[in-house]
Motif scaffolding. Structure first.
Motif, mmCIF file in Angstrom:
data_model
loop_
_atom_site.group_PDB
_atom_site.id
_atom_site.type_symbol
_atom_site.label_atom_id
_atom_site.label_comp_id
_atom_site.label_asym_id
_atom_site.label_seq_id
_atom_site.Cartn_x
_atom_site.Cartn_y
_atom_site.Cartn_z
ATOM 1 N N MET A 14 12.860 12.306 2.695
ATOM 2 C CA MET A 14 12.250 12.780 3.932
ATOM 3 C C MET A 14 11.126 13.775 3.644
ATOM 4 O O MET A 14 10.087 13.769 4.313
ATOM 5 C CB MET A 14 13.306 13.417 4.830
ATOM 6 N N SER A 15 11.321 14.599 2.630
ATOM 7 C CA SER A 15 10.277 15.570 2.268
ATOM 8 C C SER A 15 9.014 14.860 1.798
ATOM 9 O O SER A 15 7.898 15.253 2.139
ATOM 10 C CB SER A 15 10.794 16.506 1.177
ATOM 11 N N VAL A 16 9.206 13.792 1.008
ATOM 12 C CA VAL A 16 8.054 13.006 0.545
ATOM 13 C C VAL A 16 7.337 12.380 1.734
ATOM 14 O O VAL A 16 6.105 12.407 1.835
ATOM 15 C CB VAL A 16 8.514 11.914 -0.444
ATOM 16 N N ALA A 17 8.108 11.798 2.666
ATOM 17 C CA ALA A 17 7.523 11.167 3.845
ATOM 18 C C ALA A 17 6.783 12.195 4.707
ATOM 19 O O ALA A 17 5.701 11.916 5.229
ATOM 20 C CB ALA A 17 8.606 10.476 4.656
ATOM 21 N N ASP A 18 7.358 13.385 4.860
ATOM 22 C CA ASP A 18 6.714 14.425 5.659
ATOM 23 C C ASP A 18 5.385 14.848 5.035
ATOM 24 O O ASP A 18 4.384 15.051 5.744
ATOM 25 C CB ASP A 18 7.630 15.642 5.779
ATOM 26 N N ALA A 19 5.371 14.971 3.707
ATOM 27 C CA ALA A 19 4.137 15.364 3.022
ATOM 28 C C ALA A 19 3.074 14.287 3.155
ATOM 29 O O ALA A 19 1.888 14.576 3.373
ATOM 30 C CB ALA A 19 4.436 15.642 1.546
ATOM 31 N N LEU A 20 3.490 13.033 3.050
ATOM 32 C CA LEU A 20 2.559 11.920 3.203
ATOM 33 C C LEU A 20 1.940 11.940 4.597
ATOM 34 O O LEU A 20 0.726 11.767 4.763
ATOM 35 C CB LEU A 20 3.305 10.608 2.950
ATOM 36 N N GLY A 21 2.785 12.160 5.617
ATOM 37 C CA GLY A 21 2.290 12.198 6.984
ATOM 38 C C GLY A 21 1.381 13.389 7.234
ATOM 39 O O GLY A 21 0.369 13.273 7.931
ATOM 40 N N ALA A 22 1.714 14.526 6.666
ATOM 41 C CA ALA A 22 0.904 15.726 6.882
ATOM 42 C C ALA A 22 -0.497 15.566 6.312
ATOM 43 O O ALA A 22 -1.462 16.128 6.847
ATOM 44 C CB ALA A 22 1.591 16.933 6.253
ATOM 45 N N ARG A 23 -0.621 14.803 5.238
ATOM 46 C CA ARG A 23 -1.923 14.601 4.599
ATOM 47 C C ARG A 23 -2.608 13.320 5.053
ATOM 48 O O ARG A 23 -3.719 13.033 4.615
ATOM 49 C CB ARG A 23 -1.749 14.600 3.080
ATOM 50 N N GLY A 24 -1.953 12.526 5.888
ATOM 51 C CA GLY A 24 -2.554 11.291 6.380
ATOM 52 C C GLY A 24 -2.791 10.261 5.302
ATOM 53 O O GLY A 24 -3.736 9.480 5.383
ATOM 54 N N GLU A 25 -1.915 10.230 4.304
ATOM 55 C CA GLU A 25 -2.155 9.403 3.126
ATOM 56 C C GLU A 25 -1.605 7.984 3.267
ATOM 57 O O GLU A 25 -0.807 7.685 4.153
ATOM 58 C CB GLU A 25 -1.498 10.053 1.907
ATOM 59 N N ALA A 26 -2.020 7.151 2.344
ATOM 60 C CA ALA A 26 -1.443 5.817 2.182
ATOM 61 C C ALA A 26 -1.262 5.569 0.691
ATOM 62 O O ALA A 26 -1.977 6.132 -0.152
ATOM 63 C CB ALA A 26 -2.339 4.748 2.787
ATOM 64 N N HIS A 27 -0.285 4.741 0.367
ATOM 65 C CA HIS A 27 -0.069 4.290 -1.008
ATOM 66 C C HIS A 27 -0.128 2.764 -1.016
ATOM 67 O O HIS A 27 0.443 2.111 -0.133
ATOM 68 C CB HIS A 27 1.298 4.757 -1.526
ATOM 69 N N VAL A 28 -0.799 2.233 -2.007
ATOM 70 C CA VAL A 28 -0.924 0.771 -2.153
ATOM 71 C C VAL A 28 -0.556 0.397 -3.578
ATOM 72 O O VAL A 28 -1.098 0.969 -4.547
ATOM 73 C CB VAL A 28 -2.352 0.296 -1.829
ATOM 74 N N TRP A 29 0.351 -0.562 -3.721
ATOM 75 C CA TRP A 29 0.752 -1.079 -5.026
ATOM 76 C C TRP A 29 0.333 -2.545 -5.126
ATOM 77 O O TRP A 29 0.373 -3.274 -4.129
ATOM 78 C CB TRP A 29 2.271 -1.020 -5.192
ATOM 79 N N TRP A 30 -0.049 -2.978 -6.309
ATOM 80 C CA TRP A 30 -0.329 -4.397 -6.491
ATOM 81 C C TRP A 30 0.178 -4.862 -7.843
ATOM 82 O O TRP A 30 0.343 -4.081 -8.779
ATOM 83 C CB TRP A 30 -1.815 -4.704 -6.339
ATOM 84 N N TRP A 31 0.440 -6.168 -7.914
ATOM 85 C CA TRP A 31 1.017 -6.744 -9.125
ATOM 86 C C TRP A 31 0.655 -8.216 -9.221
ATOM 87 O O TRP A 31 0.322 -8.858 -8.212
ATOM 88 C CB TRP A 31 2.551 -6.610 -9.096
ATOM 89 N N ARG A 32 0.691 -8.737 -10.423
ATOM 90 C CA ARG A 32 0.536 -10.170 -10.645
ATOM 91 C C ARG A 32 1.886 -10.847 -10.449
ATOM 92 O O ARG A 32 2.917 -10.319 -10.877
ATOM 93 C CB ARG A 32 0.016 -10.442 -12.057
ATOM 94 N N THR A 33 1.896 -11.984 -9.793
ATOM 95 C CA THR A 33 3.153 -12.693 -9.573
ATOM 96 C C THR A 33 3.432 -13.645 -10.735
ATOM 97 O O THR A 33 2.517 -14.266 -11.276
ATOM 98 C CB THR A 33 3.111 -13.487 -8.253
ATOM 99 N N PRO A 34 4.696 -13.791 -11.126
ATOM 100 C CA PRO A 34 5.043 -14.631 -12.274
ATOM 101 C C PRO A 34 5.120 -16.112 -11.897
ATOM 102 O O PRO A 34 5.223 -16.471 -10.721
ATOM 103 C CB PRO A 34 6.422 -14.104 -12.670
ATOM 104 N N GLU A 35 5.078 -16.953 -12.908
ATOM 105 C CA GLU A 35 5.234 -18.391 -12.696
ATOM 106 C C GLU A 35 6.695 -18.766 -12.471
ATOM 107 O O GLU A 35 7.000 -19.751 -11.803
ATOM 108 C CB GLU A 35 4.693 -19.158 -13.910
ATOM 109 N N HIS A 36 7.586 -17.972 -13.058
ATOM 110 C CA HIS A 36 9.019 -18.257 -12.965
ATOM 111 C C HIS A 36 9.749 -17.016 -12.481
ATOM 112 O O HIS A 36 9.338 -15.881 -12.757
ATOM 113 C CB HIS A 36 9.564 -18.691 -14.333
ATOM 114 N N THR A 37 10.832 -17.222 -11.763
ATOM 115 C CA THR A 37 11.604 -16.102 -11.234
ATOM 116 C C THR A 37 12.156 -15.242 -12.361
ATOM 117 O O THR A 37 12.751 -15.749 -13.313
ATOM 118 C CB THR A 37 12.771 -16.616 -10.372
ATOM 119 N N ASP A 38 11.944 -13.945 -12.231
ATOM 120 C CA ASP A 38 12.456 -12.988 -13.203
ATOM 121 C C ASP A 38 13.885 -12.612 -12.793
ATOM 122 O O ASP A 38 14.099 -12.076 -11.696
ATOM 123 C CB ASP A 38 11.570 -11.743 -13.219
#
Length: 258
Positions: A14-38
């Motif tokens: 909740m503290s992390v979420a509150d800090a994110l909201g107070a600063r108006g931030e966003a986080h974006v993650w990206w990854w390559r998808t595999p050919e076979h299920t890991d």
């Protein structure tokens, strides 16, 4: 493992979420998808996700789906300092029809009111979480577009003119997918999806580098969105939409896994 909403782990999240909201931030993650299920991804899925993965006929599609759901949990776990197995995801009801089967993704555990958005395209997945009431992310692998794209009914008159002024080739292709991802990011942020608006009325201002202001009208109610292009992966157009206004105008933190 259940996360006790009253325990210290929930308090830290909740503290992390509150800090994110107070600063108006966003986080974006990206990854390559595999050919076979890991196999390492499978324990992070819930029962319904596991069933859906089994229903996909192409192994590549199943692997991409499984990785995206697992990666979203790992992203949130890293943000909150939790074990990925403690993260539970669901869906909000569609704001247009009230159906809970196709609304925007929702964070169930920890029970925090943070907007989420998840998207996949050929070879990669992207997940976003942010401040404010909603967020939308869309990605499209850039590929050659047909010449008739300049007259597509899903484009506004200025968008068609912008494309028509470009010679066929990489610049026009990139411009088309910049338009398309901006549109889809907005309709995902609204929670309504493609059924929520006539795309030909959604002006994305493709000649502008961004961020741009895009308005969306549904059933007489107009909302405004700040949309920006994110250069995350070569050959992939990505756009992020957040509510216009000070509540969600903070920095976008990018977390890549190429």
């Amino acid at each position: 493992m259940e996360l006790n909403e009253e325990g210290p782990a929930h308090g830290a999240a909740m503290s992390v979420a509150d800090a994110l909201g107070a600063r108006g931030e966003a986080h974006v993650w990206w990854w390559r998808t595999p050919e076979h299920t890991d196999p390492a991804d499978l324990p992070l899925l819930d029962t319904e996700e596991f069933r859906r993965a089994l229903s996909l006929p192409a192994e590549r599609d199943a692997a991409a789906f499984v990785r995206s759901r697992a990666a979203a949990r790992r992203a949130l776990a890293g943000l909150f300092g939790l074990d990925p197995r403690e993260i539970a995801l669901g869906r909000s009801a569609c704001p247009g029809c009230g159906d809970g089967s196709h609304g925007p993704p929702k964070l169930l555990v920890p029970a925090l009111r943070l907007p989420l958005s998840l998207t996949r395209t050929a070879g990669c997945g992207i997940f976003a979480v942010g401040a404010g009431t909603s967020i939308g992310v869309d990605a499209e692998a850039v590929r050659p577009v047909r010449c008739s794209a300049t007259t597509d009914a899903d484009l506004t008159v200025p968008e068609r003119a912008h494309l028509a002024a470009l010679e066929p080739g990489p610049r026009r292709d990139a411009a088309f997918y910049r338009i398309w991802t901006r549109k889809e990011a907005v309709v995902k942020a609204t929670g309504l999806g493609l059924s929520g608006v006539e795309l030909g009325l959604l002006e994305t201002h493709p000649a502008r580098g961004g961020p741009v202001r895009v308005t969306h009208t549904h059933r007489g109610r107009t909302t405004a969105w700040t949309v920006e292009d994110l250069p995350l992966l070569d050959g992939v157009a990505v756009a992020l939409a957040r509510p216009a206004g000070p509540a969600a105008h903070g920095p976008v933190h990018r977390h890549g896994n190429r």
